[in-house]
Write an enzyme that holds these catalytic residues in place. Sequence first.
Site, PDB file in Angstrom:
ATOM      1  N   HIS A 107      28.958  92.959  16.069  1.00 52.50           N
ATOM      2  CA  HIS A 107      30.381  92.783  15.773  1.00 52.50           C
ATOM      3  C   HIS A 107      30.717  93.489  14.461  1.00 52.50           C
ATOM      4  O   HIS A 107      29.842  93.675  13.606  1.00 52.50           O
ATOM      5  CB  HIS A 107      30.725  91.306  15.653  1.00 52.50           C
ATOM      6  CG  HIS A 107      30.559  90.539  16.936  1.00 52.50           C
ATOM      7  ND1 HIS A 107      31.038  89.273  17.095  1.00 52.50           N
ATOM      8  CD2 HIS A 107      29.970  90.870  18.116  1.00 52.50           C
ATOM      9  CE1 HIS A 107      30.760  88.843  18.311  1.00 52.50           C
ATOM     10  NE2 HIS A 107      30.101  89.796  18.948  1.00 52.50           N
ATOM     11  N   GLU A 109      32.228  92.485  11.837  1.00 56.45           N
ATOM     12  CA  GLU A 109      31.932  91.678  10.653  1.00 56.45           C
ATOM     13  C   GLU A 109      30.434  91.665  10.358  1.00 56.45           C
ATOM     14  O   GLU A 109      30.032  91.818   9.197  1.00 56.45           O
ATOM     15  CB  GLU A 109      32.433  90.233  10.856  1.00 56.45           C
ATOM     16  CG  GLU A 109      33.939  90.115  10.999  1.00 56.45           C
ATOM     17  CD  GLU A 109      34.437  90.291  12.435  1.00 56.45           C
ATOM     18  OE1 GLU A 109      35.630  90.063  12.671  1.00 56.45           O
ATOM     19  OE2 GLU A 109      33.634  90.662  13.324  1.00 56.45           O
ATOM     20  N   CYS A 137      34.506  85.500  14.845  1.00 58.78           N
ATOM     21  CA  CYS A 137      33.965  84.534  15.813  1.00 58.78           C
ATOM     22  C   CYS A 137      33.024  83.585  15.069  1.00 58.78           C
ATOM     23  O   CYS A 137      32.709  83.781  13.890  1.00 58.78           O
ATOM     24  CB  CYS A 137      33.231  85.267  16.932  1.00 58.78           C
ATOM     25  SG  CYS A 137      31.657  85.995  16.414  1.00 58.78           S
ATOM     26  N   CYS A 140      29.927  85.329  13.479  1.00 64.01           N
ATOM     27  CA  CYS A 140      30.236  86.103  12.273  1.00 64.01           C
ATOM     28  C   CYS A 140      30.616  85.195  11.113  1.00 64.01           C
ATOM     29  O   CYS A 140      30.238  85.447   9.959  1.00 64.01           O
ATOM     30  CB  CYS A 140      31.354  87.095  12.574  1.00 64.01           C
ATOM     31  SG  CYS A 140      30.861  88.377  13.750  1.00 64.01           S
TER      32      CYS A 140
END
Length: 169
Positions: A107, A109, A137, A140
Amino acid sequence: MLKEENASFLPLRRRFLALAGVGCIASTGFWAEGSASAQLTLETLSTHAIKQPNARTPKAFIERAFEMRQLAIDHGDQAYGAVVIRENQIIGQSWSRVIIDNDPTGHAEMSALRDAARRTEQTHLSGATLYSTSHPCNMCEAAASWVGIVSMVHGAQVLDAGAPHTCSG
């Protein structure tokens, strides 16, 4: 065999992802054709110093996250971007790398946290703030908490999400 099949599908997927993100990008005003971020590539971001924005403001930092989002789209990945800020400087930045790296944890992040740790040569990023194009999410957010991120900011409206928390159940 599978990689060859995916390679022929990649340009179509990139066009689809780019078209899917056009409305959001145009409405936020964070991406303009010919901007400096159009020249950024995977190699440039991973091997060179981070170019700091002229204004060191939350709006400028979220704009950089949206530039990372556009790079995700340009590279055929999911439309997310993130930057890590400490002492009013970007210390890490990335876009979603889930598809291009075949990494379900890639992801934006997570990738930005990895970039910041690599660049600072520190596994703990105490005092840093995570800026991302959307609310992180659970994975993260937990990672941000574990590495010492003190605040999260997300979205075109530059919303303060406060300190990250780990998942507990």
